[in-house]
Scaffold this motif. Sequence first.
Motif, mmCIF file in Angstrom:
data_model
loop_
_atom_site.group_PDB
_atom_site.id
_atom_site.type_symbol
_atom_site.label_atom_id
_atom_site.label_comp_id
_atom_site.label_asym_id
_atom_site.label_seq_id
_atom_site.Cartn_x
_atom_site.Cartn_y
_atom_site.Cartn_z
ATOM 1 N N TYR A 38 0.856 -1.166 0.150
ATOM 2 C CA TYR A 38 0.239 0.111 0.251
ATOM 3 C C TYR A 38 0.871 1.267 0.207
ATOM 4 N N GLU A 92 -0.179 1.455 10.776
ATOM 5 C CA GLU A 92 -1.660 1.298 10.216
ATOM 6 C C GLU A 92 -2.043 2.734 10.309
ATOM 7 N N ARG A 93 -2.046 3.206 11.199
ATOM 8 C CA ARG A 93 -2.631 4.820 11.568
ATOM 9 C C ARG A 93 -1.770 5.723 10.545
ATOM 10 N N ALA A 119 -3.133 5.260 6.867
ATOM 11 C CA ALA A 119 -4.338 5.880 6.796
ATOM 12 C C ALA A 119 -4.264 7.279 6.518
ATOM 13 N N GLN A 144 -5.109 9.798 2.828
ATOM 14 C CA GLN A 144 -6.158 10.645 2.958
ATOM 15 C C GLN A 144 -5.505 11.923 2.075
ATOM 16 N N ASN A 199 -4.246 -3.261 2.490
ATOM 17 C CA ASN A 199 -4.625 -2.949 3.801
ATOM 18 C C ASN A 199 -6.573 -3.141 3.987
ATOM 19 N N SER A 225 -10.136 -0.671 3.378
ATOM 20 C CA SER A 225 -10.247 0.714 3.898
ATOM 21 C C SER A 225 -9.783 1.483 2.787
ATOM 22 N N VAL A 226 -8.977 0.910 1.783
ATOM 23 C CA VAL A 226 -8.482 1.774 0.679
ATOM 24 C C VAL A 226 -9.794 2.425 -0.059
ATOM 25 N N GLU A 227 -10.967 1.377 -0.459
ATOM 26 C CA GLU A 227 -11.867 1.881 -1.100
ATOM 27 C C GLU A 227 -12.814 2.938 -0.567
ATOM 28 N N HIS A 228 -12.976 2.981 0.941
ATOM 29 C CA HIS A 228 -13.423 3.877 1.597
ATOM 30 C C HIS A 228 -12.877 5.231 1.601
ATOM 31 N N THR A 229 -11.384 5.253 1.656
ATOM 32 C CA THR A 229 -10.612 6.327 1.768
ATOM 33 C C THR A 229 -10.508 7.054 0.387
ATOM 34 N N ARG A 263 -20.704 -1.418 -1.031
ATOM 35 C CA ARG A 263 -19.379 -0.991 -1.465
ATOM 36 C C ARG A 263 -19.363 0.275 -1.692
#
Length: 381
Positions: A75, A133-134, A137, A141, A172, A175-179, A210
């Motif tokens: 990622y 991971e934080r 993330a 963004q 990851n 979460s990638v799709e959401h971000t 999704r």
Amino acid sequence: MDNPFVYGEVVPAAAFVDRVVELDRLVADLAAAQKVFLISPRRYGKSSLIRHALAAMARRGALTVEVTVSSFSSYVAFLEGYARALVAAESRWDRARTWLLEVIRSTRAEIRVAPQSDPFGSVTVSFPNVRSERDIARLAQEVFALPATLAEARRRTVIVALDEFQAIGGFNGGSVEHTMRAAVQHQRAVGYVFAGSEPSLMERMIGPRRPFYKAGPVMRLQKIPADRFAQFIEARFKATGMKAAAGVASAIVELAGNLPYDVQRLAHEVWDDVKAGGGRSVDLDTLHATLKRLLGEHDTLFEGTWQRLTLAQRGALRAAVLQDGRELLSADVRARYRLSGTSTVQASLSALVREDVLAREGSRYVVVDSLFREWVARRTF
């Protein structure tokens, strides 16, 4: 004279077949800053279509960025590569450095450029302090906000092409799709094409529940009509001083499964053989001689693929070839080819799809590589 048939690379304009409607639609959507999902099986010419659409948008003054998601092993590596591609779209290095550092605030960004005549040709962007991971993330963004920053800084439309987009599913979790969806939905000066060559994964990605559900128009690339492809093949032979006998161009399209990559490959090799022999005409004997040569050259590779399959998978593959991929679970077909029960055959077909040996095409299972299909068809069992 150069060979007029191109495969194994992005097809230039002269060798780009049909796709007029698809190209016009994709360019129109991108010009309107739409978020387009382009779904296509492998070997359908997806990457060439994208490249021609980006060229068309560049001629209109847009800044274009192209990234192949599947080329990255993590990622963070993807985020670094994405940032690098966006920086490379900027014409002034000092301006690119300024807006990049203004947006990337959660971590230290290292930017290196070789001070040569073409500095962006060797630009690298890295985020060495990103570990948790934080951290990832927060960085994601910021990186996903960069296209809008570039568009604002240059006061121009930005077009981003993310090829093999289904590969983000390996980064990851989900979460990638959401971000990414949260970022792109507000970017009105940025058009996107999210392209994928694994239709089942892409279809799930844009399905209900999704993040990308109803995020933008969906284009599903279909095969080029066989008659148009045959006309193109015949015209390209003629343009280079070769005459194709009646039925040869159609035979090339049929033998190659009407897959753009495979058709161009077979036509290319036939053209080379005719030229090497000093001939000026292409007939069915020439075509079959070329096909025999190609099968011989690929024999070791195909034998290795065959040996890696289980006995059940070999049986299912052979049936798919000889049955044209139809009704493979029926009692009649299973009896004819001495296959096991329905569940075993289904498991074998699913495994062959996962291994990119077969692909689903409606209710059919088709062999991804038409040359391998021909090898299996001619094999003595």
